[in-house]
Scaffold this active site. Structure first.
Site, PDB file in Angstrom:
ATOM      1  N   GLU A 104     -11.236  60.306  57.210  1.00 13.02           N
ATOM      2  CA  GLU A 104     -10.851  59.824  58.541  1.00 13.02           C
ATOM      3  C   GLU A 104      -9.938  58.579  58.503  1.00 13.02           C
ATOM      4  OE1 GLU A 104     -14.043  57.622  59.877  1.00 13.02           O
ATOM      5  OE2 GLU A 104     -13.215  57.402  61.881  1.00 13.02           O
ATOM      6  N   THR A 127     -13.716  64.359  51.723  1.00 13.63           N
ATOM      7  CA  THR A 127     -14.787  63.369  51.850  1.00 13.63           C
ATOM      8  C   THR A 127     -16.126  64.013  51.539  1.00 13.63           C
ATOM      9  OG1 THR A 127     -16.159  62.058  53.345  1.00 13.63           O
ATOM     10  CG2 THR A 127     -14.733  63.645  54.407  1.00 13.63           C
ATOM     11  N   ASP A 129     -18.691  63.056  52.741  1.00 12.02           N
ATOM     12  CA  ASP A 129     -19.492  62.976  53.974  1.00 12.02           C
ATOM     13  C   ASP A 129     -19.376  64.249  54.823  1.00 12.02           C
ATOM     14  OD1 ASP A 129     -19.857  60.416  53.051  1.00 12.02           O
ATOM     15  OD2 ASP A 129     -18.500  59.485  54.490  1.00 12.02           O
ATOM     16  N   MET A 171     -26.043  59.109  50.481  1.00  7.65           N
ATOM     17  CA  MET A 171     -24.921  58.554  51.256  1.00  7.65           C
ATOM     18  C   MET A 171     -24.501  59.577  52.327  1.00  7.65           C
ATOM     19  SD  MET A 171     -22.670  56.128  48.790  1.00  7.65           S
ATOM     20  CE  MET A 171     -21.993  57.187  47.559  1.00  7.65           C
ATOM     21  N   ARG A 173     -22.485  58.163  55.122  1.00 11.21           N
ATOM     22  CA  ARG A 173     -22.046  57.281  56.199  1.00 11.21           C
ATOM     23  C   ARG A 173     -22.684  57.669  57.538  1.00 11.21           C
ATOM     24  NH1 ARG A 173     -15.920  55.452  55.931  1.00 11.21           N
ATOM     25  NH2 ARG A 173     -16.503  53.560  54.828  1.00 11.21           N
ATOM     26  N   GLU A 223     -28.337  57.155  54.423  1.00  8.77           N
ATOM     27  CA  GLU A 223     -28.226  55.683  54.369  1.00  8.77           C
ATOM     28  C   GLU A 223     -28.074  55.075  55.770  1.00  8.77           C
ATOM     29  OE1 GLU A 223     -24.580  54.736  52.279  1.00  8.77           O
ATOM     30  OE2 GLU A 223     -23.416  56.127  53.488  1.00  8.77           O
TER      31      GLU A 223
HETATM   32  O1  F6P Z   1     -17.203  57.747  52.759  1.00  3.51           O
HETATM   33  C1  F6P Z   1     -17.708  58.088  51.511  1.00  3.51           C
HETATM   34  C2  F6P Z   1     -18.844  57.174  51.121  1.00  3.51           C
HETATM   35  O2  F6P Z   1     -19.338  57.626  49.880  1.00  3.51           O
HETATM   36  C3  F6P Z   1     -19.960  57.036  52.148  1.00  3.51           C
HETATM   37  O3  F6P Z   1     -20.873  58.081  52.092  1.00  3.51           O
HETATM   38  C4  F6P Z   1     -20.532  55.696  51.779  1.00  3.51           C
HETATM   39  O4  F6P Z   1     -21.149  55.052  52.871  1.00  3.51           O
HETATM   40  C5  F6P Z   1     -19.325  54.913  51.336  1.00  3.51           C
HETATM   41  O5  F6P Z   1     -18.357  55.855  50.929  1.00  3.51           O
HETATM   42  C6  F6P Z   1     -19.578  53.957  50.199  1.00  3.51           C
HETATM   43  O6  F6P Z   1     -18.430  53.224  50.010  1.00  3.51           O
HETATM   44  P1  F6P Z   1     -18.090  52.358  48.730  1.00  3.51           P
HETATM   45  O7  F6P Z   1     -17.739  53.318  47.625  1.00  3.51           O
HETATM   46  O8  F6P Z   1     -16.930  51.536  49.154  1.00  3.51           O
HETATM   47  O9  F6P Z   1     -19.322  51.575  48.386  1.00  3.51           O
END
Ligand code: F6P
Length: 344
Positions: A104, A127, A129, A171, A173, A223
Site C-alpha cells: 500500500e 505484501t 499482510d 505479523m 499489520r 500483532e
Molecule cells: O507490512 C509487512 C510487515 O511485515 C507487517 O506485517 C509488520 O507489522 C511490519 O511489516 C514490520 O515492519 P518492520 O520490518 O519495519 O519491523
C-alpha cells in the site's frame, strides 16, 4: 537504443520479490527493453542508487527470500526536495518507465507520481499482510502464513506435553489474514484479529472449555488485535514514515497470554514468530504468482498502460488502476468473519 525500465522494491521485504524481479526482467528483455535496479526502495530513486539487472543475474534468484535490490520504508513525499530528486533521477537515468514492487505505501507513492507528475509508473503487488485491494492475493502471504502455521504446530507439541495454553503472535499489520489463515490451518482453538475486538469473557470461557477437554489450548493472535481490557500506552504509538503504527513493541501475544493465565489460572506461554515468517524461500504458490505479476508488469509497460498494477483476479493476471489498489486496505471481510465464527 532499447528502452530502459527501472525496478525497485519498497516497504517490508517478503518472499516472492526475487521471482517477481526475475519475471519482469525476463519479459522486459523479451520485449526488447533493458532493466536497471534501483536499490533500497524509493531511497534508490531519491539518491540515484542503481545496480545492474539482466537475465543472467536473475536466472537463479527464484528460490531466494528477501529482495536482491534491497528495500526501505522511505517516503519521498515526506520532503518536497526528495520528490524533485526522484523526477531528476528518473530523467538522468534515462528511464522510460519504473516498475515499483510494494504494498500500500510503496504503491501509494507510485500512484501519486503517476497522478501528479505523469511519470510512467507500473506497480507490482507484494505484501505478506495480503491487505492490498484489487488483487485476490499478494505474493509473500502464502509463505508467511505457511511458516506461521508450522510454528503454531510446533507450539501444539510443546503445549500439549506441558499441559499449557500457548499463544502465538503473528505479523500482518492492520489486517488479520495471516492470523486467521494460520489459526485455521493449524487447528488453533482461538484467534484474535484486528477486525474484531477480542471479547475478554469470550476468550476466557473458550479456553476453559477447551482446556477441560484436552488439557491444552492454542491461541493465534495478530500483532494488531485488540483485547478490550488491555489498553494502549504512549510508548506503543511510534509511527513510521507513512504514518503507520510500529507494532513490534506492542506485545499482543504476551498480553493475551498474561490475561489468560490471570483469568484461568492455567499456565500460559507466548511466542512471537516476528520477522522469521517474512524470510526464507518462497513457496511454489508465491514463486508462481510473483513470476506472473512480474511478467505482467513488463507487459503493461510494453503496452503503455501506466498508472496500472498487475493483479490476480480469479486465476487470471490483469491490470488494475494503482489508484484503486491503494485507495483502501483489504481487511478480513464479512464472509471470512462468518467462517471464523464457525471454526472458533
Ligand atoms: O507490512 C509487512 C510487515 O511485515 C507487517 O506485517 C509488520 O507489522 C511490519 O511489516 C514490520 O515492519 P518492520 O520490518 O519495519 O519491523
Amino acid at each position: 537504443m532499447s528502452k530502459k525500465i527501472g525496478i525497485l522494491t519498497g516497504g517490508g521485504d517478503c518472499p516472492g520479490l526475487n521471482p517477481a524481479i526475475r519475471g519482469c526482467v525476463y519479459a522486459a528483455e523479451k520485449y526488447g527493453c533493458q532493466c536497471v535496479g534501483l536499490t533500497d526502495g524509493w531511497k534508490g530513486l531519491v539518491e540515484g542508487l542503481t545496480m545492474p539487472l539482466n537475465k543472467d543475474l536473475v536466472e537463479y534468484v527464484i528460490g531466494k527470500g528477501g529482495t536482491i535490490l534491497g528495500t526501505s520504508r522511505t517516503n519521498p513525499f515526506k520532503k518536497e526536495e526528495n520528490v524533485k530528486s526522484c523526477l531528476e533521477n528518473f530523467k538522468k537515468l534515462d528511464l522510460h518507465a519504473l516498475v515499483a514492487m510494494g504494498g500500500e505505501d510503496t504503491l501509494g507513492v507510485a500512484a501519486r507520481f503517476y497522478k501528479e507528475y505523469k511519470l510512467n509508473v507500473v506497480g507490482v503487488p507484494k505484501t505478506m499482510d495480503n491487505d492490498l485491494n484489487a488483487t485476490d492475493y499478494t505474493f509473500g502471504f502464502d509463505t508467511a502464513a505457511t511458516k506461521a502455521m508450522e510454528a503454531a504446530e510446533a507450539l501444539i507439541d510443546t503445549g500439549r506435553s506441558h499441559r499449557r495454553v500457548m499463544v502465538l503472535e503473528v505479523m500482518g499489520r492492520h489486517a488479520g489474514w495471516v492470523a486467521l489463515f494460520t489459526a485455521i490451518a493449524a487447528s488453533a482453538d482461538y484467534v484474535c484479529i484486528p477486525e474484531k475486538k477480542t471479547n475478554p469473557a469470550d476468550i476466557v470461557a473458550r479456553i476453559k472449555e477447551v482446556y477441560a477437554r484436552k488439557h491444552f489450548a492454542l491461541v493465534v493472535t495478530s500483532e494488531a488485535s485488540e483485547l478490550e481490557e488491555a489498553g494502549e500506552n504512549a510508548a506503543m504509538r511510534e509511527l513510521d514514515q507513512f504514518g503507520h503504527l510500529i507494532l513490534r513493541d506492542r506485545g499482543m501475544g504476551e498480553r493475551i497470554a498474561g490475561f489468560i493465565e490471570k483469568q484461568t489460572g492455567i499456565e500460559t506461554r507466548s511466542a512471537v514468530i516476528g520477522h522469521m515468517q517474512r524470510g526464507g524461500s518462497p513457496t511454489l504458490f508465491d514463486r508462481m504468482l510473483a513470476t506472473r505479476v512480474g511478467v505482467k508488469a513488463a507487459q503493461l509497460v510494453r503496452d503503455g498502460k501506466f498508472g496500472m498494477m498487475s493483479a490476480l483476479v480469479g486465476n487470471t493476471i490483469v491490470g488494475v488502476s494503482l489508484e484503486k489498489a491503494t485507495g483502501e486496505l483489504k481487511t478480513v471481510s464479512k464472509d471470512w468473519l462468518e467462517l471464523m465464527e464457525v471454526l472458533f
